[in-house]
Motif scaffolding. Structure first.
Motif, PDB file in Angstrom:
ATOM      1  N   PRO A 180       2.337   3.088  -2.356  1.00  0.00           N
ATOM      2  CA  PRO A 180       1.970   4.161  -3.203  1.00  0.00           C
ATOM      3  C   PRO A 180       0.688   5.007  -2.765  1.00  0.00           C
ATOM      4  N   TRP A 181      -0.129   4.441  -1.988  1.00  0.00           N
ATOM      5  CA  TRP A 181      -1.479   5.003  -1.605  1.00  0.00           C
ATOM      6  C   TRP A 181      -1.682   5.467  -0.249  1.00  0.00           C
ATOM      7  N   PRO A 182      -1.833   6.823  -0.016  1.00  0.00           N
ATOM      8  CA  PRO A 182      -1.835   7.324   1.188  1.00  0.00           C
ATOM      9  C   PRO A 182      -2.918   6.839   2.243  1.00  0.00           C
ATOM     10  N   TRP A 183      -4.144   6.562   1.459  1.00  0.00           N
ATOM     11  CA  TRP A 183      -5.301   5.937   2.284  1.00  0.00           C
ATOM     12  C   TRP A 183      -4.848   4.536   2.458  1.00  0.00           C
ATOM     13  N   GLY A 184      -4.159   3.892   1.958  1.00  0.00           N
ATOM     14  CA  GLY A 184      -3.759   2.628   2.331  1.00  0.00           C
ATOM     15  C   GLY A 184      -3.094   2.225   3.699  1.00  0.00           C
ATOM     16  N   ARG A 185      -2.517   2.930   4.221  1.00  0.00           N
ATOM     17  CA  ARG A 185      -2.011   3.075   5.911  1.00  0.00           C
ATOM     18  C   ARG A 185      -3.288   3.205   6.497  1.00  0.00           C
ATOM     19  N   VAL A 243       0.846  -1.232   0.004  1.00  0.00           N
ATOM     20  CA  VAL A 243      -0.054  -0.113  -0.060  1.00  0.00           C
ATOM     21  C   VAL A 243       0.887   1.081  -0.108  1.00  0.00           C
ATOM     22  N   ARG A 249       7.946   1.699  -3.074  1.00  0.00           N
ATOM     23  CA  ARG A 249       8.177   0.494  -2.461  1.00  0.00           C
ATOM     24  C   ARG A 249       9.398   0.435  -2.053  1.00  0.00           C
TER      25      ARG A 249
END
Length: 514
Positions: free
Chosen positions: A351-356, A349, A428
């Motif tokens: 590359p995606w800030p909302w993934g965390r 996750v 990554r």
């Protein structure tokens, strides 16, 4: 040849390969629609006033049992920790051998999971809140004692020796020289154990000892998913508030001042800590009165059923190699999932800030969601067995290890990651080599400790037919076969003590190389 730290960090995730190969043979199509209903209910929990009142009442009982068990374990652990300190005995008596003896004795209650203590005490004391309090206090007290004695023995003794040479009596010298440096470690670990006590109280409720855990299990078994999520969201809110409050107090009381230990700052922290302890006493007494937990209730023991004839022969005839082998296999699979998936998911996750944010939520649910309930959900789509139990245990411990890795990576600073990103590395690779590389060995050291904890926790997923010691132990306990139970407890304790020793060795080696 040695693995580079980034590869070393991801190596435990290799357990995904055998699990992926085994999963197709375990799947069945009976419960996918129920899983969908369960996930859908997460966004529309029940708001019925009766359901909310019942969930809040259960949450209050769970929080009260956790608070009482935690308080008792701290008092017990501090006393036993001081009594098992080699430094203390060497200062007061000139010999450390009593500390060594007490440490070995405390390894026995520490090696037995709180669930086993709860089920054993339930047979002796009957169904009452004091059972859950004792079940938390006994193993937690032994764990706190071990940590306190280790912290005390690891402190430098130069100041203590100087005070003793100046004629100060032993107790006063110990308190003056070692008390202040010991306090931050005790505060930090004590806060962590309060979080664990809340999770343990919820788990004990799943097995019938009252509180919100009992409500969660009943609503899951009756497929009332909207009511289940009402209780679960309330439990999550309490857990997050507790974690935030403990983190704030840990930073305020448990850490030295940046510019030195200013007397004003130390005095203020000391007064605040003393005030908190004084406020804790009436709170604990009020909670004990509200839950009707009294020491006198512990004096009324129920008679145990007699030992069955020929029980020892049956105990010796148990399939010990299979029981031990399945328990160790379950531990390795669950530990590999928990340790390896945390960095792997963070990399996916990146590359995606909302993934965390999504991972934080999933890991928070994993920390508080009892593994037996996860196992019951998995049984809707999977057949019972070691892999199903490993997935349930792995998810719970993934929540703990994921939070640890995320906090450690954020504290490490972004400089190296930003430098690699500026040089053209992808998000990554920048995360893996910029942050995770320096944390690999210390994270794996904690993972080794967590593997020892997972070995103890294998008993809680015995209900999914994992065919290990935990499953056999719960079956034996329900049949009142006390001779077999004693044999199983002895083997379980031996395994956990060996696992503790191996994890300690691995942890020391990893930290030394770090």
């Amino acid at each position: 040849m040695r693995l580079a730290p980034p590869l070393l960090l991801l190596a435990p995730a290799l357990v995904l390969l055998p699990i992926a190969l085994a999963l197709p043979g375990l799947l069945h199509g009976g419960g996918w629609d129920l899983v969908g209903q369960f996930l859908l209910a997460a966004v529309r929990p029940s708001r019925d006033p009766l359901v909310l009142a019942s969930a809040l009442q259960g949450l209050a009982v769970t929080a009260g049992m956790a608070l009482l068990g935690w308080t008792a374990s701290l008092v017990l652990g501090l006393l036993l920790g001081l009594a098992s300190s080699r430094t203390l005995w060497h200062t007061l008596a000139g010999t450390p051998w009593p500390a060594q003896l007490l440490r070995r004795l405390l390894a026995i209650p520490r090696s037995i999971h709180e669930l086993i203590w709860g089920l054993l005490l339930l047979q002796v004391l009957g169904l009452q809140p004091a059972v859950a309090v004792l079940a938390i206090a006994i193993p937690f007290g032994a764990l706190v004692a071990r940590v306190v004695s280790d912290l005390l023995d690891a402190l430098p003794t130069t100041g203590l020796e100087a005070l003793r040479a100046g004629g100060a009596p032993g107790p006063a010298a110990l308190l003056t020289a070692l008390g202040p440096p010991l306090l931050p470690g005790v505060i930090s670990y004590g806060g962590y154990r309060l979080e664990c006590a809340l999770r343990s109280a919820t788990l004990l409720g799943v097995f019938g000892l009252g509180g919100l855990g009992t409500d969660l299990k009943l609503t899951l078994q009756s497929l009332q998913f909207d009511e289940l999520w009402t209780g679960l969201w309330l439990l999550l809110a309490l857990m997050l508030l507790l974690e935030a409050g403990i983190g704030l107090l840990r930073r305020r009381w448990g850490m030295p001042q940046r510019l030195g230990l200013a007397s004003a700052g130390v005095g203020r922290s000391g007064r605040e800590l003393l005030l908190a302890l004084l406020l804790l006493i009436p709170l604990v007494l009020a909670v004990a009165k509200g839950l009707e937990v009294t020491p006198l209730a512990l004096l009324h023991w129920q008679p145990l059923p007699p030992l069955p004839a020929g029980g020892w022969e049956v105990a010796l005839a148990l399939p010990w190699p299979g029981l031990v082998g399945n328990t160790l296999l379950l531990t390795l699979l669950a530990a590999g999932l928990a340790v390896g998936l945390a960095p792997l998911l963070l990399l996916l996750v990146a590359p995606w800030p909302w993934g965390r944010l999504l991972l934080r939520l999933a890991w928070a649910l994993g920390r508080l969601w009892p593994p037996p309930l996860t196992a019951l959900l998995l049984l809707l789509v999977l057949q019972p067995g070691v892999v199903t139990a490993a997935l349930a245990l792995g998810y719970h411990n993934l929540g703990i290890l994921g939070r640890l890795l995320l906090e450690a990576s954020e504290a490490a600073g972004p400089e190296r990651q930003q430098a690699l990103a500026s040089a053209g590395a992808g998000p990554r690779l920048a995360l893996l080599y910029g942050r995770f590389s320096g944390l690999a060995r210390s994270y794996l050291a904690y993972g080794a400790y967590r593997a020892d904890v997972i070995l103890r926790e294998t008993v809680v997923v015995g209900l999914v037919g994992a065919a290990g010691l935990g499953s056999q132990l719960l079956e034996t306990l329900s049949a009142f076969a006390w001779d077999q139970l004693l044999a199983l407890l002895a083997v379980y304790a031996l395994l956990t003590l060996l696992g503790e020793d191996l994890s300690d060795r691995a942890r020391r080696r990893l930290l030394a190389s770090a």
